[in-house]
Scaffold this motif. Structure first.
Motif, short mmCIF file in Angstrom:
data_model
loop_
_atom_site.label_atom_id
_atom_site.label_comp_id
_atom_site.label_asym_id
_atom_site.label_seq_id
_atom_site.Cartn_x
_atom_site.Cartn_y
_atom_site.Cartn_z
N LEU A 1 2.27 -77.33 -46.06
CA LEU A 1 3.05 -76.33 -45.71
C LEU A 1 4.76 -77.00 -45.71
CD1 LEU A 1 1.01 -73.37 -43.39
CD2 LEU A 1 1.32 -73.51 -46.52
N ILE A 2 4.70 -78.06 -44.72
CA ILE A 2 6.13 -78.51 -44.51
C ILE A 2 6.74 -79.12 -45.50
CG2 ILE A 2 7.64 -79.42 -42.61
CD1 ILE A 2 5.56 -79.38 -40.35
N GLN A 3 6.16 -79.42 -45.63
CA GLN A 3 6.52 -80.57 -47.19
C GLN A 3 6.74 -79.14 -48.28
OE1 GLN A 3 3.57 -83.50 -48.54
NE2 GLN A 3 5.17 -84.10 -49.93
N TYR A 4 6.23 -78.18 -48.49
CA TYR A 4 5.81 -77.62 -49.44
C TYR A 4 7.73 -76.32 -49.90
CZ TYR A 4 6.13 -73.60 -53.48
OH TYR A 4 6.56 -73.08 -53.82
N VAL A 5 7.92 -76.48 -48.56
CA VAL A 5 8.62 -75.60 -47.58
C VAL A 5 10.11 -76.35 -47.71
CG1 VAL A 5 9.99 -74.74 -45.93
CG2 VAL A 5 7.61 -73.81 -46.66
N TYR A 6 9.89 -77.91 -47.24
CA TYR A 6 11.46 -78.75 -47.07
C TYR A 6 11.71 -79.50 -48.67
CZ TYR A 6 11.46 -78.34 -42.62
OH TYR A 6 12.10 -78.19 -41.33
N THR A 7 10.24 -79.27 -50.21
CA THR A 7 10.95 -79.74 -51.22
C THR A 7 11.31 -78.16 -51.57
OG1 THR A 7 8.65 -78.91 -51.51
CG2 THR A 7 9.16 -80.95 -51.29
N GLU A 8 10.94 -77.19 -51.78
CA GLU A 8 11.77 -75.77 -52.15
C GLU A 8 13.59 -75.76 -52.05
OE1 GLU A 8 10.39 -73.92 -54.58
OE2 GLU A 8 9.26 -75.27 -54.50
N ASP A 9 14.32 -76.12 -50.36
CA ASP A 9 15.49 -76.08 -50.15
C ASP A 9 15.29 -74.57 -50.42
OD1 ASP A 9 18.03 -77.26 -49.47
OD2 ASP A 9 18.21 -77.22 -51.90
N ARG A 10 14.90 -73.04 -50.29
CA ARG A 10 15.54 -72.00 -50.13
C ARG A 10 15.17 -71.92 -48.43
NH1 ARG A 10 12.63 -68.91 -54.03
NH2 ARG A 10 11.66 -70.48 -54.29
N VAL A 11 15.77 -70.83 -48.27
CA VAL A 11 15.30 -70.14 -46.55
C VAL A 11 14.48 -69.44 -46.76
CG1 VAL A 11 16.98 -69.08 -44.19
CG2 VAL A 11 17.91 -70.55 -46.28
N THR A 12 14.29 -68.56 -47.55
CA THR A 12 12.74 -67.96 -47.96
C THR A 12 12.54 -68.29 -49.36
OG1 THR A 12 14.66 -66.26 -48.65
CG2 THR A 12 13.37 -65.80 -46.20
N GLY A 13 11.27 -68.04 -49.26
CA GLY A 13 10.28 -68.01 -50.40
C GLY A 13 8.97 -67.36 -50.48
N PHE A 14 7.99 -68.18 -51.04
CA PHE A 14 6.48 -67.17 -51.00
C PHE A 14 5.80 -68.98 -51.85
CE2 PHE A 14 3.18 -65.65 -53.74
CZ PHE A 14 2.82 -65.15 -52.71
N LEU A 15 4.70 -69.05 -50.95
CA LEU A 15 4.20 -70.17 -51.46
C LEU A 15 2.35 -68.95 -52.23
CD1 LEU A 15 4.02 -72.10 -47.65
CD2 LEU A 15 4.75 -72.36 -49.77
N GLU A 16 2.20 -69.28 -53.53
CA GLU A 16 1.78 -68.91 -53.96
C GLU A 16 0.25 -69.34 -53.44
OE1 GLU A 16 0.20 -65.92 -56.98
OE2 GLU A 16 2.61 -66.75 -56.59
N LYS A 17 -0.08 -70.50 -53.83
CA LYS A 17 -1.47 -71.27 -53.27
C LYS A 17 -1.91 -70.54 -52.01
CE LYS A 17 -3.21 -75.68 -52.22
NZ LYS A 17 -3.01 -77.43 -52.27
N TYR A 18 -1.15 -70.14 -51.31
CA TYR A 18 -1.68 -69.55 -50.13
C TYR A 18 -1.62 -68.27 -49.58
CZ TYR A 18 -2.25 -74.32 -48.58
OH TYR A 18 -2.88 -75.58 -49.08
N ASP A 19 -0.91 -67.68 -50.39
CA ASP A 19 -0.34 -66.38 -50.17
C ASP A 19 0.41 -65.88 -49.07
OD1 ASP A 19 -1.27 -65.29 -52.76
OD2 ASP A 19 -3.33 -64.66 -51.95
N LEU A 20 1.47 -67.26 -49.02
CA LEU A 20 2.28 -66.31 -47.71
C LEU A 20 3.75 -66.75 -48.27
CD1 LEU A 20 0.80 -69.86 -45.74
CD2 LEU A 20 0.24 -67.18 -44.71
N LYS A 21 4.33 -65.95 -47.36
CA LYS A 21 6.06 -65.88 -47.23
C LYS A 21 6.52 -66.84 -46.10
CE LYS A 21 6.58 -61.40 -49.73
NZ LYS A 21 7.44 -59.79 -49.66
N TYR A 22 7.31 -67.21 -46.26
CA TYR A 22 7.74 -67.85 -45.58
C TYR A 22 9.40 -67.36 -45.15
CZ TYR A 22 9.36 -71.39 -48.73
OH TYR A 22 10.60 -72.00 -49.78
N SER A 23 10.36 -67.70 -44.20
CA SER A 23 11.15 -67.49 -43.57
C SER A 23 11.84 -69.04 -42.98
CB SER A 23 12.27 -66.77 -43.08
OG SER A 23 12.86 -66.94 -43.27
N ILE A 24 12.67 -68.98 -42.90
CA ILE A 24 13.45 -70.61 -41.91
C ILE A 24 14.17 -70.14 -41.68
CG2 ILE A 24 14.40 -72.91 -41.95
CD1 ILE A 24 13.43 -74.14 -44.79
N VAL A 25 14.34 -70.52 -39.30
CA VAL A 25 15.18 -70.08 -39.28
C VAL A 25 15.87 -71.07 -38.24
CG1 VAL A 25 15.72 -69.18 -36.62
CG2 VAL A 25 13.89 -68.15 -39.02
#
Length: 148
Positions: A95-119
């Protein structure tokens, strides 16, 4: 001749009724999808705004969520209520690797049906995840019900 006219009239009426039903079901699906999307975005925003006090934020969030706290030394602390195994280090690292490779503050992980946001905070970065799989299931169920 009268029989042909009656069949044509019935065919036209059936086409109109079918078209109207398709439009109605399409609009119901669209508005339901938009409403669920807005609610999940609001919940994710509530989670990220109240990430310091998860006890109060958790009352307003009706979907499963979890938060990964990463300090400056790279240590990860996982908290929250979800059906995902947040004690699995491989899952967390993915999860961490995917979030950091996306280089966005918010997004959606299709594989896990997870929305994320970085604070980002003082020496700590928090990754907030919201599980929207139940919304996806609800939309699929609505689509199947409308189809049948």
């Amino acid at each position: 001749m009268l029989k042909k006219l009656r069949l044509r009239f019935i065919g036209i009426n059936m086409a109109i009724v079918t078209g109207m039903l398709l439009i109605i079901f399409g609009l119901v699906f669209h508005f339901t999808q938009t409403d669920l999307e807005n609610k999940s975005n609001g919940m994710l925003q509530t989670l990220t705004q109240n990430v310091r006090d998860l006890n109060n934020a958790g009352r307003n969030i009706q979907l499963p969520y979890f938060v990964l706290q990463i300090n400056t030394w790279g240590e990860v602390i996982a908290t929250g209520n979800t059906h995902y195994d947040i004690s699995d280090p491989d899952f967390i690292q993915e999860l961490i690797q995917y979030v950091y490779t996306e280089d966005r503050v918010t997004g959606f992980l299709e594989k896990y049906d997870l929305k994320y946001s970085i604070v980002s905070g003082l020496g700590v970065q928090k990754l907030c995840f919201l599980d929207v799989s139940s919304q996806k299931i609800a939309l699929n169920s609505l689509l199947q019900t409308s189809f049948f």
